[in-house]
Scaffold this motif. Sequence first.
Motif, mmCIF file in Angstrom:
data_model
loop_
_atom_site.group_PDB
_atom_site.id
_atom_site.type_symbol
_atom_site.label_atom_id
_atom_site.label_comp_id
_atom_site.label_asym_id
_atom_site.label_seq_id
_atom_site.Cartn_x
_atom_site.Cartn_y
_atom_site.Cartn_z
ATOM 1 N N GLU A 371 -52.777 -48.874 0.034
ATOM 2 C CA GLU A 371 -52.024 -49.205 1.249
ATOM 3 C C GLU A 371 -51.293 -50.530 1.162
ATOM 4 O O GLU A 371 -50.477 -50.850 2.017
ATOM 5 C CB GLU A 371 -52.976 -49.242 2.460
ATOM 6 N N GLY A 372 -51.601 -51.332 0.166
ATOM 7 C CA GLY A 372 -50.928 -52.616 0.048
ATOM 8 C C GLY A 372 -51.848 -53.683 -0.521
ATOM 9 O O GLY A 372 -52.851 -53.383 -1.183
ATOM 10 N N VAL A 373 -51.536 -54.944 -0.227
ATOM 11 C CA VAL A 373 -52.268 -56.084 -0.781
ATOM 12 C C VAL A 373 -52.755 -56.978 0.356
ATOM 13 O O VAL A 373 -51.996 -57.327 1.257
ATOM 14 C CB VAL A 373 -51.378 -56.918 -1.732
ATOM 15 N N GLU A 374 -54.055 -57.309 0.307
ATOM 16 C CA GLU A 374 -54.631 -58.269 1.249
ATOM 17 C C GLU A 374 -54.877 -59.577 0.502
ATOM 18 O O GLU A 374 -55.544 -59.588 -0.540
ATOM 19 C CB GLU A 374 -55.962 -57.761 1.816
ATOM 20 N N ASP A 375 -54.357 -60.673 1.021
ATOM 21 C CA ASP A 375 -54.573 -61.981 0.408
ATOM 22 C C ASP A 375 -55.716 -62.679 1.133
ATOM 23 O O ASP A 375 -55.607 -62.998 2.317
ATOM 24 C CB ASP A 375 -53.295 -62.818 0.510
ATOM 25 N N TRP A 376 -56.816 -62.902 0.429
ATOM 26 C CA TRP A 376 -57.969 -63.566 1.024
ATOM 27 C C TRP A 376 -57.922 -65.051 0.681
ATOM 28 O O TRP A 376 -57.530 -65.427 -0.438
ATOM 29 C CB TRP A 376 -59.274 -62.965 0.501
ATOM 30 N N PRO A 377 -58.352 -65.914 1.603
ATOM 31 C CA PRO A 377 -58.345 -67.348 1.303
ATOM 32 C C PRO A 377 -59.420 -67.702 0.280
ATOM 33 O O PRO A 377 -60.364 -66.934 0.058
ATOM 34 C CB PRO A 377 -58.638 -67.990 2.651
ATOM 35 N N ARG A 378 -59.264 -68.846 -0.337
ATOM 36 C CA ARG A 378 -60.284 -69.322 -1.275
ATOM 37 C C ARG A 378 -61.571 -69.594 -0.518
ATOM 38 O O ARG A 378 -61.562 -70.237 0.538
ATOM 39 C CB ARG A 378 -59.806 -70.579 -1.982
ATOM 40 N N MET A 379 -62.675 -69.077 -1.037
ATOM 41 C CA MET A 379 -63.963 -69.239 -0.364
ATOM 42 C C MET A 379 -65.081 -69.124 -1.383
ATOM 43 O O MET A 379 -64.863 -68.776 -2.553
ATOM 44 C CB MET A 379 -64.133 -68.189 0.741
ATOM 45 N N ASP A 380 -66.289 -69.426 -0.936
ATOM 46 C CA ASP A 380 -67.464 -69.302 -1.788
ATOM 47 C C ASP A 380 -67.602 -67.857 -2.266
ATOM 48 O O ASP A 380 -67.290 -66.912 -1.536
ATOM 49 C CB ASP A 380 -68.712 -69.729 -1.009
ATOM 50 N N LYS A 381 -68.092 -67.672 -3.486
ATOM 51 C CA LYS A 381 -68.212 -66.327 -4.044
ATOM 52 C C LYS A 381 -69.145 -65.440 -3.224
ATOM 53 O O LYS A 381 -68.957 -64.219 -3.158
ATOM 54 C CB LYS A 381 -68.664 -66.391 -5.505
ATOM 55 N N ALA A 382 -70.140 -66.041 -2.586
ATOM 56 C CA ALA A 382 -71.034 -65.257 -1.728
ATOM 57 C C ALA A 382 -70.277 -64.709 -0.527
ATOM 58 O O ALA A 382 -70.526 -63.569 -0.089
ATOM 59 C CB ALA A 382 -72.210 -66.113 -1.275
ATOM 60 N N LEU A 383 -69.343 -65.485 0.023
ATOM 61 C CA LEU A 383 -68.545 -65.021 1.153
ATOM 62 C C LEU A 383 -67.576 -63.923 0.725
ATOM 63 O O LEU A 383 -67.356 -62.952 1.459
ATOM 64 C CB LEU A 383 -67.789 -66.186 1.781
ATOM 65 N N VAL A 384 -66.987 -64.078 -0.458
ATOM 66 C CA VAL A 384 -66.133 -63.021 -0.999
ATOM 67 C C VAL A 384 -66.944 -61.733 -1.132
ATOM 68 O O VAL A 384 -66.475 -60.642 -0.764
ATOM 69 C CB VAL A 384 -65.550 -63.429 -2.364
ATOM 70 N N ALA A 385 -68.160 -61.855 -1.641
ATOM 71 C CA ALA A 385 -69.020 -60.685 -1.845
ATOM 72 C C ALA A 385 -69.342 -60.001 -0.522
ATOM 73 O O ALA A 385 -69.285 -58.765 -0.417
ATOM 74 C CB ALA A 385 -70.302 -61.103 -2.558
ATOM 75 N N ARG A 386 -69.690 -60.776 0.494
ATOM 76 C CA ARG A 386 -70.039 -60.183 1.787
ATOM 77 C C ARG A 386 -68.833 -59.478 2.416
ATOM 78 O O ARG A 386 -68.965 -58.413 3.021
ATOM 79 C CB ARG A 386 -70.604 -61.253 2.722
ATOM 80 N N ARG A 387 -67.667 -60.090 2.268
ATOM 81 C CA ARG A 387 -66.452 -59.480 2.817
ATOM 82 C C ARG A 387 -66.128 -58.176 2.091
ATOM 83 O O ARG A 387 -65.762 -57.173 2.717
ATOM 84 C CB ARG A 387 -65.286 -60.461 2.705
ATOM 85 N N LEU A 388 -66.269 -58.176 0.764
ATOM 86 C CA LEU A 388 -65.996 -56.965 -0.009
ATOM 87 C C LEU A 388 -67.023 -55.877 0.322
ATOM 88 O O LEU A 388 -66.676 -54.705 0.461
ATOM 89 C CB LEU A 388 -66.018 -57.276 -1.506
ATOM 90 N N ALA A 389 -68.293 -56.269 0.455
ATOM 91 C CA ALA A 389 -69.343 -55.299 0.778
ATOM 92 C C ALA A 389 -69.091 -54.656 2.139
ATOM 93 O O ALA A 389 -69.301 -53.450 2.315
ATOM 94 C CB ALA A 389 -70.702 -55.986 0.750
ATOM 95 N N GLN A 390 -68.643 -55.452 3.102
ATOM 96 C CA GLN A 390 -68.357 -54.913 4.417
ATOM 97 C C GLN A 390 -67.189 -53.923 4.370
ATOM 98 O O GLN A 390 -67.214 -52.877 5.008
ATOM 99 C CB GLN A 390 -68.041 -56.053 5.391
ATOM 100 N N ARG A 391 -66.145 -54.271 3.594
ATOM 101 C CA ARG A 391 -65.021 -53.356 3.434
ATOM 102 C C ARG A 391 -65.452 -52.047 2.778
ATOM 103 O O ARG A 391 -64.999 -50.965 3.150
ATOM 104 C CB ARG A 391 -63.922 -54.021 2.605
#
Length: 397
Positions: A371-391
């Motif tokens: 569907e396209g590209v989502e640009d995520w801000p720079r953040m702690d790797k644990a936060l990236v992981a939680r966001r990806l897991a939720q998606r």
Amino acid sequence: MLAGKRILLVIGGGIAAYKTLELIRLLRGQRAEVSPVLTRAGAQFVTPLSVSALAGEAVHEDLFDLTKEAEMGHIQLSRSADLVVVAPATADLMAKMAQGHASDLATTLLLATDTPVLIAPAMNVRMWQHPATQRNCEWLKGDGVALIGPNAGDMACGEHGPGRMAEPEEIVEAIAARLAAGPLAGKRVLVTSGPTHEPIDPVRYIANRSSGAQGTAIARALAALGADVVFITGPADVPPPGGVEVVRVQTAAQMLEAVQTALPADAAVFAAAVADWRVTTQNEAKIKKQAGALPVLELAENPDILAHVAQMGEGRPGLVVGFAAETCDVIDNATAKRVRKGCDWIVANDVGPATGIMGGTENAVHLVTGEGVEDWPRMDKALVARRLAQRLAEALA
């Protein structure tokens, strides 16, 4: 997180039994109820009084307690818990579980229960590596028994290697993951992580700077949402998370084999930084430096694990997520990679030296989908992981 949960804790007979006292303290600290069962061998290492004092409940030891057995106490005990935990799970106890023995209270409970079971193996390294123990281990996994550990390290017997019981904190984490009633409960997710090491000779190998931190964080976040996670890791710098099935590999070929063994799965996240090439012929002896003569290394391409799974047809996970570590044209390269590999999503990041991301604690990613590209801000790797897991949980709902 564990408030009100009842844990039936079976304490086996090994020196690691002393760790169960701390395990009980930690569980009680999270307001879990602990009902302890002490085997006869376990009582050689910890006393019923110490276990009872920490658990705040009587210790169960005897199968033929007439008062309790008049009410079929062992059946009620085995089914009143939210989770049965065996720690330490000795080689003998695992063998009895695999064969369905019911020779004492502990094994009778384990045979009579319809409650999920988590075991923390602990034994001498030779005993753990023995084919019989490995067969029993695979048999128990097939029966739905979950494992945490064992870890590698120094042992009380003076040897070194895998066989140490997981630390109490790791077991608590695994218990919480098993009891999580999150949106991914009932889903099986495969995660690869870390680098691979492709040997050149006995002392040299081809690798990269991946620490495995992002893959580990993703596995932990998925487990926290209730997923049954199979974590396949190369020789990473960070330890694997608790509450997941850990498969350790060294090379790309071994990782592919482990992935194929772990399938089927509802989703697969390929966060590992797999080496693109390997040496066609590994030298059996160390290559010696010779003045004026450089060694000639013939390289071959490693298997493309992401493409293999994404394009496998029957048995393909419902959601396949790849990673693209780029140093330039990040989004363009990642978009092309998603199409070329045939995966559903690509998590792309800039790992140029100036970013400090490769091997660091933070990440800045772009989620590339159809569907396209989502640009995520720079953040702690644990936060990236939680966001990806939720998606991922939203996509599998």
